[in-house]
Design a protein around this motif. Structure first.
Motif, short mmCIF file in Angstrom:
data_model
loop_
_atom_site.label_atom_id
_atom_site.label_comp_id
_atom_site.label_asym_id
_atom_site.label_seq_id
_atom_site.Cartn_x
_atom_site.Cartn_y
_atom_site.Cartn_z
N ASN A 88 0.85 -1.18 0.00
CA ASN A 88 0.00 0.00 0.00
C ASN A 88 0.90 1.24 0.00
O ASN A 88 1.20 1.80 1.05
CB ASN A 88 -0.93 -0.01 1.22
N VAL A 89 1.31 1.65 -1.19
CA VAL A 89 2.27 2.75 -1.31
C VAL A 89 1.56 4.09 -1.17
O VAL A 89 0.68 4.42 -1.96
CB VAL A 89 3.01 2.69 -2.66
N ARG A 90 1.95 4.84 -0.19
CA ARG A 90 1.46 6.21 -0.04
C ARG A 90 2.41 7.10 -0.82
O ARG A 90 3.62 6.84 -0.85
CB ARG A 90 1.44 6.61 1.42
N TYR A 91 1.88 8.11 -1.43
CA TYR A 91 2.71 8.99 -2.25
C TYR A 91 2.23 10.43 -2.14
O TYR A 91 1.16 10.70 -1.61
CB TYR A 91 2.71 8.53 -3.70
N VAL A 92 3.05 11.34 -2.65
CA VAL A 92 2.70 12.74 -2.70
C VAL A 92 2.82 13.22 -4.13
O VAL A 92 3.37 12.53 -4.99
CB VAL A 92 3.59 13.60 -1.76
N ALA A 100 2.58 19.00 4.41
CA ALA A 100 1.71 17.88 4.07
C ALA A 100 2.49 16.56 4.08
O ALA A 100 2.01 15.54 4.59
CB ALA A 100 1.06 18.10 2.70
N CYS A 101 3.70 16.60 3.54
CA CYS A 101 4.55 15.39 3.54
C CYS A 101 4.88 14.95 4.96
O CYS A 101 4.82 13.75 5.27
CB CYS A 101 5.85 15.66 2.78
N MET A 102 5.23 15.91 5.81
CA MET A 102 5.55 15.59 7.20
C MET A 102 4.33 14.97 7.89
O MET A 102 4.47 14.04 8.68
CB MET A 102 6.01 16.84 7.96
N GLY A 103 3.15 15.48 7.57
CA GLY A 103 1.93 14.92 8.15
C GLY A 103 1.74 13.46 7.76
O GLY A 103 1.44 12.61 8.60
N VAL A 104 1.92 13.15 6.48
CA VAL A 104 1.78 11.76 6.01
C VAL A 104 2.82 10.87 6.66
O VAL A 104 2.52 9.78 7.14
CB VAL A 104 1.90 11.69 4.46
N MET A 105 4.07 11.34 6.68
CA MET A 105 5.15 10.54 7.26
C MET A 105 4.94 10.29 8.75
O MET A 105 5.18 9.18 9.24
CB MET A 105 6.50 11.20 7.02
N THR A 106 4.50 11.31 9.46
CA THR A 106 4.27 11.17 10.89
C THR A 106 3.10 10.24 11.18
O THR A 106 3.20 9.32 12.00
CB THR A 106 4.02 12.55 11.53
N GLU A 107 2.00 10.45 10.47
CA GLU A 107 0.80 9.65 10.70
C GLU A 107 1.02 8.17 10.39
O GLU A 107 0.53 7.29 11.10
CB GLU A 107 -0.35 10.18 9.84
N HIS A 108 1.79 7.89 9.34
CA HIS A 108 1.96 6.50 8.90
C HIS A 108 3.34 5.94 9.24
O HIS A 108 3.67 4.83 8.79
CB HIS A 108 1.69 6.40 7.40
#
Length: 154
Positions: A88-92, A100-108
């Motif tokens: 399940n690859v998350r991407y930006v 926004a990137c920091m949010g994704v990285m922190t959350e996941h």
């Protein structure tokens, strides 16, 4: 806040001596080959592809290796990448912000994010890239405040 596009541009400018293309590996390749590639290119993650069109099917990281091969006492030379990759690859996207990137990285709890534009892999941003960008922005703000306080004009 800078965009992902600005970060990728900055990476290419600051590493003109290095090939910054995105390194990929086929899903059927061995984990040993993946780790060898990460070592060769001095990177912490590979995009996993398959088929003639090299469709993105996952990402494999050093963390995957440590947790799913080393700790589980599996053989890296006989285990295919597809068995341990994160599917399940998350991407930006290029216009996403550092925030926004920091949010994704922190959350996941991730350290690497592929950058996709028009269904095309444009690059990868790492937590290190984002931290470097944030520090640069803060240094600029500090300089501007110092100039303002001291009355110096640029």
């Amino acid at each position: 806040m800078p965009s992902v596009a600005q970060i990728l541009k900055s990476k290419s400018e600051s590493h003109q001596d290095r090939d910054l293309r995105v390194v990929t590996i086929d899903a059927d390749a061995s984990v040993f080959e993946a780790v060898k590639m990460m070592s060769t290119f001095q990177i912490g993650a590979l995009i996993v592809t398959e088929g003639i069109e090299h469709s993105i099917v996952g990402i494999i990281t050093e963390r995957d290796y440590a947790r799913k091969i080393v700790l589980m006492d599996r053989a890296s030379k006989t285990t295919p990448v597809r068995d341990i990759m994160t599917a399940n690859v998350r991407y930006v996207r290029l216009n996403d912000t550092v925030e926004a990137c920091m949010g994704v990285m922190t959350e996941h709890r991730m350290r690497h994010l592929p950058v996709i534009d028009n269904n095309r892999l444009m690059g990868i941003v790492s937590i290190g890239d984002l931290v470097k960008s944030i520090i640069s922005e803060q240094q600029f703000t500090i300089q501007q405040l110092e100039h303002y306080i001291t009355g110096a004009h640029t």
